[in-house]
Design a protein around this motif. Structure first.
Motif, PDB file in Angstrom:
ATOM      1  N   GLU A  77       9.090   7.587  -2.395  1.00 19.49           N
ATOM      2  CA  GLU A  77       8.245   8.427  -1.537  1.00 19.49           C
ATOM      3  C   GLU A  77       9.074   9.505  -0.849  1.00 19.49           C
ATOM      4  N   ASP A 109       0.300   8.291   0.368  1.00 19.67           N
ATOM      5  CA  ASP A 109      -0.001   9.504  -0.392  1.00 19.67           C
ATOM      6  C   ASP A 109       0.891  10.620   0.136  1.00 19.67           C
ATOM      7  N   ARG A 133       3.385  14.003  -0.296  1.00 19.35           N
ATOM      8  CA  ARG A 133       3.475  15.242  -1.073  1.00 19.35           C
ATOM      9  C   ARG A 133       4.747  15.986  -0.683  1.00 19.35           C
ATOM     10  N   GLN A 154       0.841  -1.192   0.000  1.00 20.61           N
ATOM     11  CA  GLN A 154       0.000   0.000   0.000  1.00 20.61           C
ATOM     12  C   GLN A 154       0.882   1.249   0.000  1.00 20.61           C
TER      13      GLN A 154
END
Length: 470
Positions: A132, A28, A30, A25
């Motif tokens: 990431e 998310d 940023r 998974q």
């Protein structure tokens, strides 16, 4: 992976079972808002050493006792250049401006590291993937497993290392004391002038610190003693709730403990009629810290003698703050504060010579009761920019964008036979966080009262409001 005494023996079938059936998974993530600031700082540092490789580690987690670790706090210079808060990472700045962050990858599910190793993800939480982390920090990443090879390619005479943080890095690259110290100084000097984003971080830390002082005042009874550690704990709750942690070990000094400059045991108790000196600061989520000191009358009102000493210290602090502006020598702010204290010591009858004689560098008798300078730079360390060259810091001039403390004090030791008995055991310090602007000084912590009558009114108002949750 080393097996500890408390680790069980796992049968092969359980190991196989644990490695299977896991979802992948993605997070998310940023870009952090400060990514442009980190990139600009790295570029400025690279330009200072053209053609050279710069190696800046954050350091590993430190052992507290046996198999337990202290809560990890990244290296200040490393986080200033990357925004990364994970242990063991190492930043490489290469000629031409290329930056690579060597860092941990996600725990593989193909081995048992993720559930057996104390640094594995089921123990310490999910790590970022390299991709990431690149998205979040705006810097290229590489697996920490490749670090040794990267260090082996560092050319002697063309590599500088920020030393003392990571033994693995220090051992891999031959030390060059002069060149390595120049790297540390260059980073410190970049940090001397804060930009608008940094000032906002410091203001957030200051505001949280003021809330922490309010929390303490609301929990401080006037008519009975409480432990210094209760005060420390109340403030620590605010620091962990509103920020990352305390910016340094809270100094909570009841009574005569206030004459000990860096009292950290905090095992004393307040008492009606005494003073309570508290030197505390919240460290924000981006690791910028406040540093404030207030001295409160536990009963709610200063005695006449306490008030007289307090007013001397406060006047010295205000004189120092009024001196702060671009172009003023750091040392001149110090001399302004010290002269005001020396004059106050003469008025108290403590100094038996004139203020002029006491201020003479060959005498400095005032120092017996002042003990420290007027303040220091503030930022991602409570004593920020400490490795800057003297001519850029303590021997230099103030510039717009500097943030510094102004914190004179007077301390009369309980065993000091040169002061009247009624002064012995009194210690008072007042400290605020000051931003240097083109127009002069801005007190970032001015919302926390410091004048004696305002302190009394503020303390009464906090007590009337009563305890609160964060």
């Amino acid at each position: 992976m080393t097996k500890a005494a408390h680790d069980p023996d796992f049968p092969p079938r359980l190991l196989e079972f644990m490695r299977a059936g896991w979802l992948d998974q993605p997070l998310d993530v940023r870009p952090q808002p400060a990514v442009p600031h980190y990139a600009r700082r790295r570029a400025e540092l690279t330009r200072a050493f053209p053609g050279e490789t710069l190696v800046i580690p954050t350091g590993p987690a430190k052992i507290r006792a046996n198999a337990t670790l202290y809560r990890f706090r990244p290296g200040s210079d490393f986080s200033y250049l990357t925004g990364d808060h994970d242990p063991d990472s190492v930043l490489f700045l290469r000629p031409g401006g290329d930056a690579v962050l060597y860092t941990h990858q996600r725990s593989s599910r193909e081995t048992d590291e993720f559930f057996r190793d104390r640094a594995g993800e089921l123990w310490a939480g999910r790590r970022r993937t390299l991709g990431e982390k690149t998205t979040e920090l705006g810097v290229d990443t590489a697996p920490l497993a490749d670090l040794d090879a990267a260090l082996a390619r560092c050319a002697p005479g063309r590599t500088r290392v920020l030393r003392g943080l990571d033994a693995r890095v220090d051992a891999a690259v031959p030390a060059d004391g002069v060149r390595d110290r120049a790297l540390a100084a260059a980073i410190a000097e970049l940090k001397l002038v804060k930009d608008e984003w940094e000032i906002a971080q410091l203001q957030e830390a200051v505001d949280a610190t003021i809330r922490g002082f309010e929390d303490v005042a609301r929990a401080l009874p006037a008519d009975r003693g409480v432990s210094e550690r209760l005060v420390e704990g109340v403030f620590g709750l605010r620091a962990r709730h509103d920020g990352n942690d305390v910016g340094y070990g809270s100094i909570v000094c009841a009574g005569a403990h206030a004459t000990i400059l860096c009292w950290k045991r905090n095992d004393g108790f307040t008492a009606p009629g005494q003073l309570l000196l508290m030197d505390m600061g919240v460290e924000g989520h981006q690791l910028y810290t406040a540093d404030l000191t207030r001295t409160l009358p536990v009963s709610g009102v200063f005695t006449p003698l306490q008030r007289e000493v307090y007013d001397i210290v406060h006047a010295a602090q205000q004189a120092g703050i009024a001196t702060v502006k671009p172009g003023v020598k750091f040392a001149d702010v110090h001399l302004t504060c010290m002269r005001a204290l020396a004059e106050g010591l003469v008025e108290l009858g403590v100094l038996k010579v004139s203020a002029d004689e006491a201020m003479d560098p060959s005498s400095m008798h005032y120092w017996r009761w002042t003990l420290h300078g007027f303040g220091h730079m503030l930022g991602t360390d409570v004593h920020d920019c400490a490795t800057a060259r003297p001519e850029r810091y303590r021997g230099g001039e103030l510039s717009a964008g500097n943030v510094l403390t102004v914190e004179p004090g007077l301390y009369f030791q309980p065993e000091d036979d040169l002061v009247p008995a009624e002064l012995r055991g009194i210690g008072i310090r007042v400290e605020d966080d000051i931003l240097v602007t083109a127009e002069g000084a801005v007190n970032l912590s001015g919302a926390l009262p410091s004048r004696a009558d305002e302190v009394e009114s503020w303390l009464a108002a906090q007590r009337e409001a009563g305890p609160r949750l964060p």
